[in-house]
Design a protein around this motif. Structure first.
Motif, PDB file in Angstrom:
ATOM      1  N   LEU B  33       0.835  -1.209   0.000  1.00 58.12           N
ATOM      2  CA  LEU B  33       0.000   0.000   0.000  1.00 58.12           C
ATOM      3  C   LEU B  33       0.867   1.256   0.000  1.00 58.12           C
ATOM      4  O   LEU B  33       0.412   2.331  -0.374  1.00 58.12           O
ATOM      5  N   VAL B  34       2.095   1.091   0.456  1.00 58.79           N
ATOM      6  CA  VAL B  34       3.075   2.190   0.450  1.00 58.79           C
ATOM      7  C   VAL B  34       4.430   1.603   0.061  1.00 58.79           C
ATOM      8  O   VAL B  34       4.656   0.397   0.216  1.00 58.79           O
ATOM      9  N   ALA B  35       5.321   2.480  -0.418  1.00 63.14           N
ATOM     10  CA  ALA B  35       6.675   2.018  -0.745  1.00 63.14           C
ATOM     11  C   ALA B  35       7.553   1.994   0.497  1.00 63.14           C
ATOM     12  O   ALA B  35       8.390   1.115   0.666  1.00 63.14           O
ATOM     13  N   CYS B  36       7.383   2.988   1.354  1.00 64.04           N
ATOM     14  CA  CYS B  36       8.175   3.019   2.572  1.00 64.04           C
ATOM     15  C   CYS B  36       7.496   3.848   3.639  1.00 64.04           C
ATOM     16  O   CYS B  36       6.589   4.629   3.348  1.00 64.04           O
ATOM     17  N   LYS B  64       5.007   6.961   2.119  1.00 63.09           N
ATOM     18  CA  LYS B  64       5.121   7.472   0.749  1.00 63.09           C
ATOM     19  C   LYS B  64       4.473   6.494  -0.220  1.00 63.09           C
ATOM     20  O   LYS B  64       4.804   5.311  -0.203  1.00 63.09           O
ATOM     21  N   THR B  65       3.556   7.001  -1.031  1.00 56.90           N
ATOM     22  CA  THR B  65       2.824   6.107  -1.929  1.00 56.90           C
ATOM     23  C   THR B  65       2.263   6.862  -3.139  1.00 56.90           C
ATOM     24  O   THR B  65       2.396   8.076  -3.229  1.00 56.90           O
ATOM     25  N   VAL B  66       1.680   6.104  -4.052  1.00 55.46           N
ATOM     26  CA  VAL B  66       0.983   6.709  -5.192  1.00 55.46           C
ATOM     27  C   VAL B  66      -0.425   7.117  -4.745  1.00 55.46           C
ATOM     28  O   VAL B  66      -1.006   6.499  -3.847  1.00 55.46           O
ATOM     29  N   THR B 108       4.616  -0.229  -5.036  1.00 53.55           N
ATOM     30  CA  THR B 108       3.186  -0.251  -4.721  1.00 53.55           C
ATOM     31  C   THR B 108       2.402  -1.073  -5.753  1.00 53.55           C
ATOM     32  O   THR B 108       1.197  -1.245  -5.608  1.00 53.55           O
ATOM     33  N   LYS B 109       3.101  -1.585  -6.763  1.00 48.78           N
ATOM     34  CA  LYS B 109       2.483  -2.547  -7.693  1.00 48.78           C
ATOM     35  C   LYS B 109       2.632  -3.966  -7.163  1.00 48.78           C
ATOM     36  O   LYS B 109       1.821  -4.822  -7.418  1.00 48.78           O
TER      37      LYS B 109
END
Lengths: 114, 114, 114
Positions: B33-36, B64-66, B108-109
């Motif tokens: 759901l998030v990168a970090c 941090k995410t899209v 996040t993919k």
């Protein structure tokens, strides 16, 4: 208080140690790439790397500057940072106290006096 | 350094303990759901509740995410958070280093490998 | 989770001590200028002053409020802050959990009950 006439940003960078954080803060201030830097210690970072959850102790560096310096700042941070893909993200400043905004503009115009 | 092609955000959440903060960080990273996530300890929160000023010790979690994941992230944070009305606010990322931006998109993919 | 109907902001202020940070947090919450404040300790600030790199220990205060209060908040922070040119910058909130957004709106409507 004003909407800045010159676009400004807060840049958020993570670093693996106090030493890297302070070098990055001092260098970018001395080179007038930013007006000021705030170093936040004791941050735990969590991320996924090759399918595993990793955790690191980090220092966050928050840099305040004009948008026109962000490109050069990004290159400079990369040259000072040990990671291959450092976290470098910038968020927009929508409002700022007028005199602090002026100070940012002036501080990032200055030539390096160090 | 680039303006992200895919809209990205920094999400700011407050939590009542290190345990909740780390669970939230690890779970949202593991579920892509998030990168970090960055956990900041030792934060004092001040707010008004039923006419009284309250003060709590908290941990802030920065994710941090899209943008396309923020809705689902919000639901997941709520399910993991003990408060009835958790602080969940997202600020836009205007600029990002290109490779870090790509890493956020890819992270996040990913399907959960945990 | 929603895009706020009423524009909201996170305001970032640096202060020279825990005492100033807490006075600023408590006063602006009590006066309903902000819904809540988060005080982050142990921050090192780096900036240039008259050609010299300076370093200070600071506390960061993060304030969440509606945009319509930011002007008045800026004046109040200035009156409570010992610096001539305090750091006062506001970043936009693009997304917020609906009930937390409502709580910010209601908390900044309230008259001071202290």
């Amino acid at each position: 208080m004003t909407t800045p006439a010159v676009k400004m940003m807060m840049v958020y960078v993570t670093t693996p140690s106090k030493e890297v954080a302070m070098t990055l803060a001092r260098t970018t201030v001395a080179e007038a790439l930013v007006a000021c830097a705030n170093v936040i210690p004791g941050v735990t970072s969590v991320y996924q790397w090759k399918g595993k959850i990793e955790e690191d102790q980090e220092h966050v560096v928050i840099l305040k500057t004009v948008e026109s310096k962000v490109e050069e700042l990004s290159s400079r941070v990369r040259s000072l940072h040990p990671a291959e893909t450092p976290c470098f993200v910038a968020v927009p400043i929508d409002k700022i106290s007028s005199d602090f905004g002026e100070w940012i503009v002036n501080s990032t115009k200055a030539t390096n006096t160090q």
